[in-house]
Scaffold this motif. Structure first.
Motif, mmCIF file in Angstrom:
data_model
loop_
_atom_site.group_PDB
_atom_site.id
_atom_site.type_symbol
_atom_site.label_atom_id
_atom_site.label_comp_id
_atom_site.label_asym_id
_atom_site.label_seq_id
_atom_site.Cartn_x
_atom_site.Cartn_y
_atom_site.Cartn_z
ATOM 1 N N GLY A 34 36.117 13.618 1.856
ATOM 2 C CA GLY A 34 34.719 13.873 2.139
ATOM 3 C C GLY A 34 34.282 13.289 3.462
ATOM 4 O O GLY A 34 35.086 12.791 4.257
ATOM 5 N N ALA A 35 32.961 13.323 3.706
ATOM 6 C CA ALA A 35 32.427 12.865 4.986
ATOM 7 C C ALA A 35 32.723 11.388 5.227
ATOM 8 O O ALA A 35 33.111 10.990 6.330
ATOM 9 C CB ALA A 35 30.919 13.117 5.031
ATOM 10 N N ALA A 36 32.515 10.544 4.210
ATOM 11 C CA ALA A 36 32.757 9.110 4.378
ATOM 12 C C ALA A 36 34.211 8.849 4.747
ATOM 13 O O ALA A 36 34.509 8.055 5.644
ATOM 14 C CB ALA A 36 32.388 8.360 3.097
ATOM 15 N N ASP A 37 35.109 9.519 4.060
ATOM 16 C CA ASP A 37 36.531 9.338 4.321
ATOM 17 C C ASP A 37 36.891 9.839 5.723
ATOM 18 O O ASP A 37 37.619 9.179 6.468
ATOM 19 C CB ASP A 37 37.330 10.107 3.262
ATOM 20 C CG ASP A 37 38.825 9.868 3.368
ATOM 21 O OD1 ASP A 37 39.262 8.716 3.173
ATOM 22 O OD2 ASP A 37 39.565 10.824 3.653
ATOM 23 N N ASN A 38 36.354 10.989 6.110
ATOM 24 C CA ASN A 38 36.692 11.578 7.409
ATOM 25 C C ASN A 38 36.304 10.672 8.574
ATOM 26 O O ASN A 38 37.106 10.444 9.493
ATOM 27 C CB ASN A 38 35.993 12.932 7.565
ATOM 28 C CG ASN A 38 36.596 14.000 6.687
ATOM 29 O OD1 ASN A 38 37.738 13.897 6.255
ATOM 30 N ND2 ASN A 38 35.822 15.039 6.409
ATOM 31 N N GLN A 39 35.068 10.159 8.566
ATOM 32 C CA GLN A 39 34.641 9.359 9.707
ATOM 33 C C GLN A 39 35.339 8.008 9.732
ATOM 34 O O GLN A 39 35.611 7.471 10.806
ATOM 35 C CB GLN A 39 33.110 9.233 9.743
ATOM 36 C CG GLN A 39 32.470 8.642 8.512
ATOM 37 C CD GLN A 39 32.454 7.148 8.529
ATOM 38 O OE1 GLN A 39 32.272 6.547 9.588
ATOM 39 N NE2 GLN A 39 32.644 6.538 7.384
ATOM 40 N N ASN A 40 35.681 7.450 8.566
ATOM 41 C CA ASN A 40 36.415 6.186 8.549
ATOM 42 C C ASN A 40 37.834 6.368 9.070
ATOM 43 O O ASN A 40 38.350 5.512 9.789
ATOM 44 C CB ASN A 40 36.437 5.609 7.132
ATOM 45 C CG ASN A 40 35.210 4.792 6.828
ATOM 46 O OD1 ASN A 40 35.093 3.647 7.232
ATOM 47 N ND2 ASN A 40 34.252 5.389 6.125
ATOM 48 N N ARG A 41 38.467 7.469 8.734
ATOM 49 C CA ARG A 41 39.822 7.720 9.220
ATOM 50 C C ARG A 41 39.830 7.943 10.731
ATOM 51 O O ARG A 41 40.769 7.531 11.424
ATOM 52 C CB ARG A 41 40.448 8.903 8.476
ATOM 53 C CG ARG A 41 40.753 8.563 7.022
ATOM 54 C CD ARG A 41 41.489 9.648 6.266
ATOM 55 N NE ARG A 41 41.593 9.276 4.864
ATOM 56 C CZ ARG A 41 42.511 8.455 4.365
ATOM 57 N NH1 ARG A 41 43.433 7.938 5.175
ATOM 58 N NH2 ARG A 41 42.526 8.142 3.080
ATOM 59 N N LEU A 42 38.799 8.571 11.243
ATOM 60 C CA LEU A 42 38.704 8.761 12.679
ATOM 61 C C LEU A 42 38.543 7.423 13.393
ATOM 62 O O LEU A 42 39.240 7.137 14.373
ATOM 63 C CB LEU A 42 37.525 9.679 13.008
ATOM 64 C CG LEU A 42 37.295 10.008 14.484
ATOM 65 C CD1 LEU A 42 38.532 10.641 15.111
ATOM 66 C CD2 LEU A 42 36.085 10.929 14.617
ATOM 67 N N ALA A 43 37.632 6.572 12.889
ATOM 68 C CA ALA A 43 37.450 5.242 13.483
ATOM 69 C C ALA A 43 38.714 4.404 13.338
ATOM 70 O O ALA A 43 39.106 3.675 14.264
ATOM 71 C CB ALA A 43 36.264 4.535 12.834
ATOM 72 N N ALA A 44 39.362 4.498 12.169
ATOM 73 C CA ALA A 44 40.586 3.730 11.934
ATOM 74 C C ALA A 44 41.687 4.128 12.908
ATOM 75 O O ALA A 44 42.419 3.281 13.431
ATOM 76 C CB ALA A 44 41.055 3.925 10.494
#
Length: 331
Positions: free
Chosen positions: A51-61
């Motif tokens: 989902g959105a939360a997972d997507n943006q965290n993976r990008l930052a990570a």
């Protein structure tokens, strides 16, 4: 109720930290920041993968992995209205190597639970804002409404007959709906999921008719769902023909999600400052911003003190709605 959307990101420069451990706003002073990180770093996310939360965290990570030369691992711990993930990080060593990805429930849970195992303003230290993001009200193609006015009219004619998915009580996918129901005077049946991805399955199949979500763009493009309205005051660049909910007869409507990072209380301030500075570098890189644009994210750019104030403003914006609608776990 009229909820006025923030003009915070441009106006927070120099804002003092009001909580979440004011020590995090102090200048870096020790060698510990220079040695950080000395092993992999975990981002604990309170929602399911995809989902959105997972997507943006993976990008930052991914970007922080490149900056640090140490792996940043995203660990999904959904459930319990984000309490499972929150408790995991609260009990982790306060050394910066375990961080909590937070969104609105992190701050609003104290208004909905009589007893909590954590205090967001005392047990954690703010790191920084990763992104903000509007949601989009989507419906299954079989649903008769083609705009927000028709959605509201159908709901008024069929009280509680519309099933609307969301990613947990107090999430913005939930409260985006509650704000519309409150303003329009309608009642629906809400269905909670542990993240956007499992909710999508039921919306795409038609088991659930609607959802407020930010990660449905491919399904909108493919015609698998119909977009009725955007929750922010501005239209989404990738969906220029989809009007905002405010444009469709509800001028006071405005709802935007946020995602950011906090650390356990006691994390050395210089490490918090380093993570925050490197996070700002990561999300401001042109390639990061371009990727965020394709996901409708708006990159954050806050110090720990500014992120503290941002969270407090979100509580102020949404707290009255939570109280008036009597939103509680299981509601």
């Amino acid at each position: 109720m009229v909820i006025k959307r923030r003009a915070l990101l441009g106006g927070l420069a120099g804002a003092p930290a009001l909580g979440l451990n004011q020590a995090s706003a102090q200048p870096a002073a020790s060698d510990s920041a220079g040695r950080f990180p000395d092993r992999p770093v975990r981002f604990v996310v309170a929602y399911a993968a995809g989902g959105a939360a997972d997507n943006q965290n993976r990008l930052a990570a991914q970007k922080l992995t490149e900056i640090w030369g140490k792996q940043v691992i995203v660990e999904n711990k959904p459930g319990g209205n984000t309490l499972i993930a929150t408790e995991t990080v609260m009990r982790a060593p306060a050394d910066g190597h375990t961080l909590l990805s937070v969104s609105l429930p992190f701050a609003l849970n104290p208004l909905m639970f009589d007893r909590l195992p954590y205090d967001p303003f005392h047990d954690f230290m703010p790191v920084g804002l990763i992104s903000t993001i509007p949601n989009i009200l989507v419906v299954h193609p079989s649903f008769p409404a083609r705009n927000v006015a028709e959605f509201v009219a159908y709901a008024k004619a069929n009280p509680q007959k519309i099933a609307v998915a969301h990613t947990g009580i107090g999430s913005v996918t939930h409260l985006s709906g509650e704000l519309l129901y409150d303003i329009a005077g309608i009642e629906v049946t809400t269905v909670a999921y542990t993240g956007s991805a499992p909710a999508h399955i039921d919306v795409l199949s038609g088991r659930v008719q609607a959802m407020f979500d930010s990660s449905m763009l491919p399904h909108i493009a493919a015609g698998r769902v119909r977009a009725l309205g955007v929750t922010s005051k501005q239209r989404v660049a990738l969906l220029p023909d989809v009007p905002t909910i405010a444009e469709q007869g509800f001028p006071d409507y405005d709802a935007v999600a946020f995602y950011g990072l906090v650390a356990p209380r006691g994390t050395p301030p210089e490490i918090v400052e380093k993570i925050s500075a490197d996070l700002r570098t990561a999300v401001q890189q042109p390639e990061t911003q371009e990727r965020m644009k394709t996901l409708t994210f708006l990159p954050g750019n806050t110090t720990p003190a500014q992120f503290d104030q941002f969270i407090r403003n979100e509580v102020s914006l949404w707290g009255d709605l939570v109280k008036r609608r009597k939103i509680q776990p299981g509601s």
